[in-house]
Design a protein around this motif. Structure first.
Motif, PDB file in Angstrom:
ATOM      1  N   CYS A   1       0.856  -1.193   0.000  1.00 50.08           N
ATOM      2  CA  CYS A   1       0.000   0.000   0.000  1.00 50.08           C
ATOM      3  C   CYS A   1       0.892   1.243   0.000  1.00 50.08           C
ATOM      4  O   CYS A   1       1.862   1.316   0.745  1.00 50.08           O
ATOM      5  N   ILE A   2       0.544   2.200  -0.823  1.00 49.10           N
ATOM      6  CA  ILE A   2       1.348   3.412  -0.984  1.00 49.10           C
ATOM      7  C   ILE A   2       0.562   4.623  -0.505  1.00 49.10           C
ATOM      8  O   ILE A   2      -0.620   4.794  -0.842  1.00 49.10           O
ATOM      9  N   PHE A   3       1.222   5.460   0.284  1.00 47.35           N
ATOM     10  CA  PHE A   3       0.679   6.753   0.712  1.00 47.35           C
ATOM     11  C   PHE A   3       1.414   7.818  -0.082  1.00 47.35           C
ATOM     12  O   PHE A   3       2.637   7.816  -0.152  1.00 47.35           O
ATOM     13  N   GLY A   4       0.659   8.713  -0.716  1.00 47.91           N
ATOM     14  CA  GLY A   4       1.305   9.722  -1.548  1.00 47.91           C
ATOM     15  C   GLY A   4       0.594  11.051  -1.499  1.00 47.91           C
ATOM     16  O   GLY A   4      -0.441  11.208  -0.856  1.00 47.91           O
TER      17      GLY A   4
ATOM     18  N   LEU B   1      -6.582   7.595   7.829  1.00 50.18           N
ATOM     19  CA  LEU B   1      -7.301   6.800   6.839  1.00 50.18           C
ATOM     20  C   LEU B   1      -6.372   5.748   6.201  1.00 50.18           C
ATOM     21  O   LEU B   1      -6.768   4.615   5.985  1.00 50.18           O
ATOM     22  N   PHE B   2      -5.127   6.132   5.929  1.00 50.19           N
ATOM     23  CA  PHE B   2      -4.164   5.191   5.362  1.00 50.19           C
ATOM     24  C   PHE B   2      -3.911   4.041   6.333  1.00 50.19           C
ATOM     25  O   PHE B   2      -3.916   2.878   5.952  1.00 50.19           O
ATOM     26  N   ASN B   3      -3.706   4.364   7.590  1.00 49.45           N
ATOM     27  CA  ASN B   3      -3.420   3.334   8.597  1.00 49.45           C
ATOM     28  C   ASN B   3      -4.618   2.420   8.828  1.00 49.45           C
ATOM     29  O   ASN B   3      -4.449   1.285   9.254  1.00 49.45           O
ATOM     30  N   ALA B   4      -5.826   2.902   8.545  1.00 46.27           N
ATOM     31  CA  ALA B   4      -7.039   2.091   8.730  1.00 46.27           C
ATOM     32  C   ALA B   4      -7.277   1.125   7.572  1.00 46.27           C
ATOM     33  O   ALA B   4      -8.130   0.251   7.672  1.00 46.27           O
ATOM     34  N   GLN B   5      -6.541   1.245   6.497  1.00 46.09           N
ATOM     35  CA  GLN B   5      -6.725   0.374   5.315  1.00 46.09           C
ATOM     36  C   GLN B   5      -6.281  -1.027   5.616  1.00 46.09           C
ATOM     37  O   GLN B   5      -5.354  -1.321   6.213  1.00 46.09           O
TER      38      GLN B   5
ATOM     39  N   TYR C   1      -6.701   3.299  -6.713  1.00 45.86           N
ATOM     40  CA  TYR C   1      -6.367   4.606  -6.164  1.00 45.86           C
ATOM     41  C   TYR C   1      -7.537   5.112  -5.336  1.00 45.86           C
ATOM     42  O   TYR C   1      -8.680   5.050  -5.767  1.00 45.86           O
ATOM     43  N   ARG C   2      -7.247   5.594  -4.134  1.00 50.19           N
ATOM     44  CA  ARG C   2      -8.302   6.124  -3.263  1.00 50.19           C
ATOM     45  C   ARG C   2      -7.848   7.476  -2.701  1.00 50.19           C
ATOM     46  O   ARG C   2      -6.841   7.546  -2.005  1.00 50.19           O
ATOM     47  N   PRO C   3      -8.568   8.560  -2.995  1.00 44.08           N
ATOM     48  CA  PRO C   3      -8.204   9.863  -2.432  1.00 44.08           C
ATOM     49  C   PRO C   3      -8.458   9.883  -0.918  1.00 44.08           C
ATOM     50  O   PRO C   3      -9.427   9.301  -0.437  1.00 44.08           O
ATOM     51  N   LEU C   4      -7.568  10.561  -0.195  1.00 42.64           N
ATOM     52  CA  LEU C   4      -7.672  10.629   1.261  1.00 42.64           C
ATOM     53  C   LEU C   4      -7.911  12.046   1.778  1.00 42.64           C
ATOM     54  O   LEU C   4      -7.910  12.265   2.981  1.00 42.64           O
ATOM     55  N   GLY C   5      -8.098  13.005   0.900  1.00 36.70           N
ATOM     56  CA  GLY C   5      -8.384  14.376   1.323  1.00 36.70           C
ATOM     57  C   GLY C   5      -7.145  15.236   1.407  1.00 36.70           C
ATOM     58  O   GLY C   5      -6.041  14.819   1.071  1.00 36.70           O
ATOM     59  N   ASP C   6      -7.328  16.469   1.905  1.00 36.33           N
ATOM     60  CA  ASP C   6      -6.224  17.418   1.929  1.00 36.33           C
ATOM     61  C   ASP C   6      -5.655  17.688   3.324  1.00 36.33           C
ATOM     62  O   ASP C   6      -4.721  18.462   3.464  1.00 36.33           O
ATOM     63  N   ASP C   7      -6.192  17.044   4.334  1.00 35.87           N
ATOM     64  CA  ASP C   7      -5.658  17.162   5.697  1.00 35.87           C
ATOM     65  C   ASP C   7      -4.701  15.997   5.928  1.00 35.87           C
ATOM     66  O   ASP C   7      -5.109  14.839   5.953  1.00 35.87           O
ATOM     67  N   ILE C   8      -3.418  16.297   6.100  1.00 40.13           N
ATOM     68  CA  ILE C   8      -2.422  15.227   6.189  1.00 40.13           C
ATOM     69  C   ILE C   8      -2.661  14.323   7.395  1.00 40.13           C
ATOM     70  O   ILE C   8      -2.477  13.104   7.310  1.00 40.13           O
ATOM     71  N   TYR C   9      -3.087  14.864   8.508  1.00 43.53           N
ATOM     72  CA  TYR C   9      -3.284  14.047   9.703  1.00 43.53           C
ATOM     73  C   TYR C   9      -4.459  13.084   9.527  1.00 43.53           C
ATOM     74  O   TYR C   9      -4.383  11.916   9.904  1.00 43.53           O
ATOM     75  N   LYS C  10      -5.535  13.571   8.950  1.00 40.31           N
ATOM     76  CA  LYS C  10      -6.693  12.714   8.664  1.00 40.31           C
ATOM     77  C   LYS C  10      -6.320  11.678   7.597  1.00 40.31           C
ATOM     78  O   LYS C  10      -6.710  10.508   7.692  1.00 40.31           O
ATOM     79  N   ALA C  11      -5.547  12.092   6.597  1.00 40.47           N
ATOM     80  CA  ALA C  11      -5.115  11.172   5.536  1.00 40.47           C
ATOM     81  C   ALA C  11      -4.265  10.044   6.118  1.00 40.47           C
ATOM     82  O   ALA C  11      -4.404   8.885   5.716  1.00 40.47           O
TER      83      ALA C  11
END
Length: 67
Positions: free
Chosen positions: A23-26, A63-67, A50-60
């Protein structure tokens, strides 16, 4: 020679920041609007998912860690 009209093709730049277990976070930089947004992506059956995670890095990150 660099042509100013070429900038239309560079309106967004995508950069992978971190990879874990396939899984890639970008981040995507929007050059015209001076914004960034984050994404999660992976490859399944030869297709990029590909899944967008929004523009807030902390929330992103959450969300990435919850995948």
């Amino acid at each position: 020679m660099l042509n100013k009209s070429d900038v239309v093709w560079w309106n967004e730049i995508e950069h992978d920041l971190y990879e874990e277990n396939g899984c890639i976070f970008g981040v995507v930089f929007d050059l015209f609007n001076n914004r960034q947004s984050y994404y999660w992506k992976t490859v399944r059956n030869g297709q990029e998912v590909y899944r967008p995670l929004g523009d807030d890095i902390y929330k992103a990150i959450e969300l990435f860690n919850a995948q």
